[in-house]
Design a protein around this motif. Structure first.
Motif, PDB file in Angstrom:
ATOM      1  N   PRO A  40       0.785  -1.235   0.000  1.00  0.00           N
ATOM      2  CA  PRO A  40       0.000   0.000   0.000  1.00  0.00           C
ATOM      3  C   PRO A  40       0.818   1.287   0.000  1.00  0.00           C
ATOM      4  O   PRO A  40       0.327   2.319  -0.453  1.00  0.00           O
ATOM      5  N   GLU A  41       2.062   1.234   0.520  1.00  0.00           N
ATOM      6  CA  GLU A  41       2.838   2.469   0.602  1.00  0.00           C
ATOM      7  C   GLU A  41       4.324   2.150   0.694  1.00  0.00           C
ATOM      8  O   GLU A  41       4.717   1.030   1.013  1.00  0.00           O
ATOM      9  N   VAL A  42       5.131   3.159   0.410  1.00  0.00           N
ATOM     10  CA  VAL A  42       6.561   3.045   0.682  1.00  0.00           C
ATOM     11  C   VAL A  42       6.748   3.286   2.180  1.00  0.00           C
ATOM     12  O   VAL A  42       5.856   3.820   2.846  1.00  0.00           O
ATOM     13  N   LEU A  43       7.911   2.909   2.695  1.00  0.00           N
ATOM     14  CA  LEU A  43       8.173   3.084   4.118  1.00  0.00           C
ATOM     15  C   LEU A  43       9.136   4.241   4.359  1.00  0.00           C
ATOM     16  O   LEU A  43      10.027   4.496   3.545  1.00  0.00           O
ATOM     17  N   ALA A  69      -0.099 -10.101  -3.406  1.00  0.00           N
ATOM     18  CA  ALA A  69      -1.173  -9.406  -4.108  1.00  0.00           C
ATOM     19  C   ALA A  69      -1.429 -10.175  -5.404  1.00  0.00           C
ATOM     20  O   ALA A  69      -0.488 -10.685  -6.036  1.00  0.00           O
ATOM     21  N   ALA A  70      -2.681 -10.290  -5.801  1.00  0.00           N
ATOM     22  CA  ALA A  70      -3.034 -11.112  -6.956  1.00  0.00           C
ATOM     23  C   ALA A  70      -2.232 -10.740  -8.201  1.00  0.00           C
ATOM     24  O   ALA A  70      -1.858 -11.610  -8.984  1.00  0.00           O
ATOM     25  N   PRO A  80      -6.952  -7.477   4.867  1.00  0.00           N
ATOM     26  CA  PRO A  80      -7.532  -6.453   5.749  1.00  0.00           C
ATOM     27  C   PRO A  80      -6.580  -5.282   6.023  1.00  0.00           C
ATOM     28  O   PRO A  80      -7.025  -4.240   6.491  1.00  0.00           O
ATOM     29  N   GLU A  81      -5.286  -5.439   5.713  1.00  0.00           N
ATOM     30  CA  GLU A  81      -4.326  -4.359   5.934  1.00  0.00           C
ATOM     31  C   GLU A  81      -4.236  -3.401   4.745  1.00  0.00           C
ATOM     32  O   GLU A  81      -3.532  -2.401   4.812  1.00  0.00           O
ATOM     33  N   VAL A  82      -4.952  -3.724   3.666  1.00  0.00           N
ATOM     34  CA  VAL A  82      -4.940  -2.889   2.463  1.00  0.00           C
ATOM     35  C   VAL A  82      -6.293  -2.182   2.367  1.00  0.00           C
ATOM     36  O   VAL A  82      -7.336  -2.812   2.540  1.00  0.00           O
ATOM     37  N   PRO A  83      -6.289  -0.884   2.112  1.00  0.00           N
ATOM     38  CA  PRO A  83      -7.557  -0.137   2.074  1.00  0.00           C
ATOM     39  C   PRO A  83      -8.544  -0.697   1.050  1.00  0.00           C
ATOM     40  O   PRO A  83      -8.159  -1.152  -0.028  1.00  0.00           O
ATOM     41  N   GLU A  84      -9.817  -0.634   1.413  1.00  0.00           N
ATOM     42  CA  GLU A  84     -10.868  -1.059   0.488  1.00  0.00           C
ATOM     43  C   GLU A  84     -10.786  -0.213  -0.772  1.00  0.00           C
ATOM     44  O   GLU A  84     -10.466   0.964  -0.728  1.00  0.00           O
ATOM     45  N   GLY A  85     -11.053  -0.855  -1.905  1.00  0.00           N
ATOM     46  CA  GLY A  85     -11.005  -0.162  -3.180  1.00  0.00           C
ATOM     47  C   GLY A  85      -9.632  -0.185  -3.832  1.00  0.00           C
ATOM     48  O   GLY A  85      -9.499   0.124  -5.006  1.00  0.00           O
ATOM     49  N   SER A  86      -8.611  -0.547  -3.084  1.00  0.00           N
ATOM     50  CA  SER A  86      -7.263  -0.614  -3.647  1.00  0.00           C
ATOM     51  C   SER A  86      -7.143  -1.846  -4.532  1.00  0.00           C
ATOM     52  O   SER A  86      -7.613  -2.928  -4.164  1.00  0.00           O
ATOM     53  N   LEU A  98      -4.682  -3.527  -4.813  1.00  0.00           N
ATOM     54  CA  LEU A  98      -3.755  -4.426  -4.112  1.00  0.00           C
ATOM     55  C   LEU A  98      -4.454  -5.261  -3.045  1.00  0.00           C
ATOM     56  O   LEU A  98      -3.834  -6.137  -2.442  1.00  0.00           O
ATOM     57  N   ARG A  99      -5.720  -4.989  -2.796  1.00  0.00           N
ATOM     58  CA  ARG A  99      -6.425  -5.657  -1.698  1.00  0.00           C
ATOM     59  C   ARG A  99      -6.610  -7.157  -1.935  1.00  0.00           C
ATOM     60  O   ARG A  99      -6.471  -7.958  -1.020  1.00  0.00           O
ATOM     61  N   ARG A 100      -6.892  -7.555  -3.178  1.00  0.00           N
ATOM     62  CA  ARG A 100      -7.109  -8.976  -3.452  1.00  0.00           C
ATOM     63  C   ARG A 100      -5.770  -9.706  -3.409  1.00  0.00           C
ATOM     64  O   ARG A 100      -4.816  -9.344  -4.084  1.00  0.00           O
ATOM     65  N   SER A 101      -5.714 -10.739  -2.585  1.00  0.00           N
ATOM     66  CA  SER A 101      -4.480 -11.494  -2.399  1.00  0.00           C
ATOM     67  C   SER A 101      -4.716 -12.963  -2.678  1.00  0.00           C
ATOM     68  O   SER A 101      -5.833 -13.468  -2.538  1.00  0.00           O
ATOM     69  N   VAL A 102      -3.649 -13.630  -3.056  1.00  0.00           N
ATOM     70  CA  VAL A 102      -3.711 -15.061  -3.335  1.00  0.00           C
ATOM     71  C   VAL A 102      -2.895 -15.808  -2.288  1.00  0.00           C
ATOM     72  O   VAL A 102      -1.915 -15.289  -1.756  1.00  0.00           O
ATOM     73  N   LEU A 103      -3.335 -17.023  -2.003  1.00  0.00           N
ATOM     74  CA  LEU A 103      -2.699 -17.869  -1.004  1.00  0.00           C
ATOM     75  C   LEU A 103      -2.131 -19.108  -1.690  1.00  0.00           C
ATOM     76  O   LEU A 103      -2.827 -19.758  -2.473  1.00  0.00           O
ATOM     77  N   TYR A 104      -0.865 -19.383  -1.403  1.00  0.00           N
ATOM     78  CA  TYR A 104      -0.202 -20.595  -1.897  1.00  0.00           C
ATOM     79  C   TYR A 104       0.195 -21.436  -0.701  1.00  0.00           C
ATOM     80  O   TYR A 104       0.490 -20.909   0.374  1.00  0.00           O
TER      81      TYR A 104
END
Length: 184
Positions: A36-39, A132-133, A158-164, A166-172
């Motif tokens: 979501p952001e740079v640090l 991220a997907a 849940p740590e990525v803002p809604e609408g981003s 980047l929110r959809r993530s995949v699990l391996y």
């Protein structure tokens, strides 16, 4: 804390000399494209303190990655318990490298060492990986490790803002019985 070695890399404790390249890496928007952001420098320093504390306490966690031939710090890789609030539990493998280290196979090489450590030394039954997907580079590493995507486990982070995007993530997942030390 065990130091892990591959032909080209050493996974080791964090050093003060790692802070500048680590902070630069985390301030790079290309490296952080799927976050979501740079640090900030302070956030990067705090993360290193936390990583080293976990290594000291557990003997495993997020290791600094160094190229043996040059002694250059190029990023991190490791294992960490899945954070509270996620829709699954377990231990996650992960990696992040500076852009200059991309394209050399370092992420896969380091991650293989970490996954082997998880199964052979820690006797974990399974290792997870999340991305991220759209993060095709990390997903390719997961494939090379022999991990299998669990589409039923895909989730909105849940740590990525809604609408981003980047929110959809995949699990391996990779179960101990399916692990092949050399990967696929």
């Amino acid at each position: 804390m065990p130091e892990l070695r591959t032909d080209r890399l050493v996974l080791r404790d964090w050093r003060t000399s790692d802070l500048d390249p680590w902070a630069a890496m985390n301030a790079d928007p290309v490296v952080r494209e799927y976050f979501p952001e740079v640090l900030t420098r302070a956030q990067s320093e705090a993360s290193v303190a936390g990583f080293q504390a976990d290594l000291d306490r557990r003997g495993w966690g997020w290791w600094a990655v160094e190229v043996v031939a040059t002694g250059e710090f190029v990023g991190f890789t490791g294992l960490d318990p899945v954070e509270d609030g996620m829709p699954f539990t377990g231990v996650e493998a992960g990696w992040r490298l500076a852009r200059a280290a991309w394209g050399h196979g370092y992420a896969t090489e380091a991650a293989r060492a970490v996954v082997s450590h998880a199964f052979e030394c820690l006797a974990l039954p399974e290792v997870l990986a999340v991305a991220a997907a759209g993060n095709l580079r990390s997903r390719a590493v997961m494939d090379r490790l022999g991990m299998t995507r669990d589409p039923a486990g895909d989730f909105d982070d849940p740590e990525v803002p809604e609408g981003s995007p980047l929110r959809r993530s995949v699990l391996y997942r990779l179960r101990a019985g399916d692990h092949r030390p050399g990967g696929r």
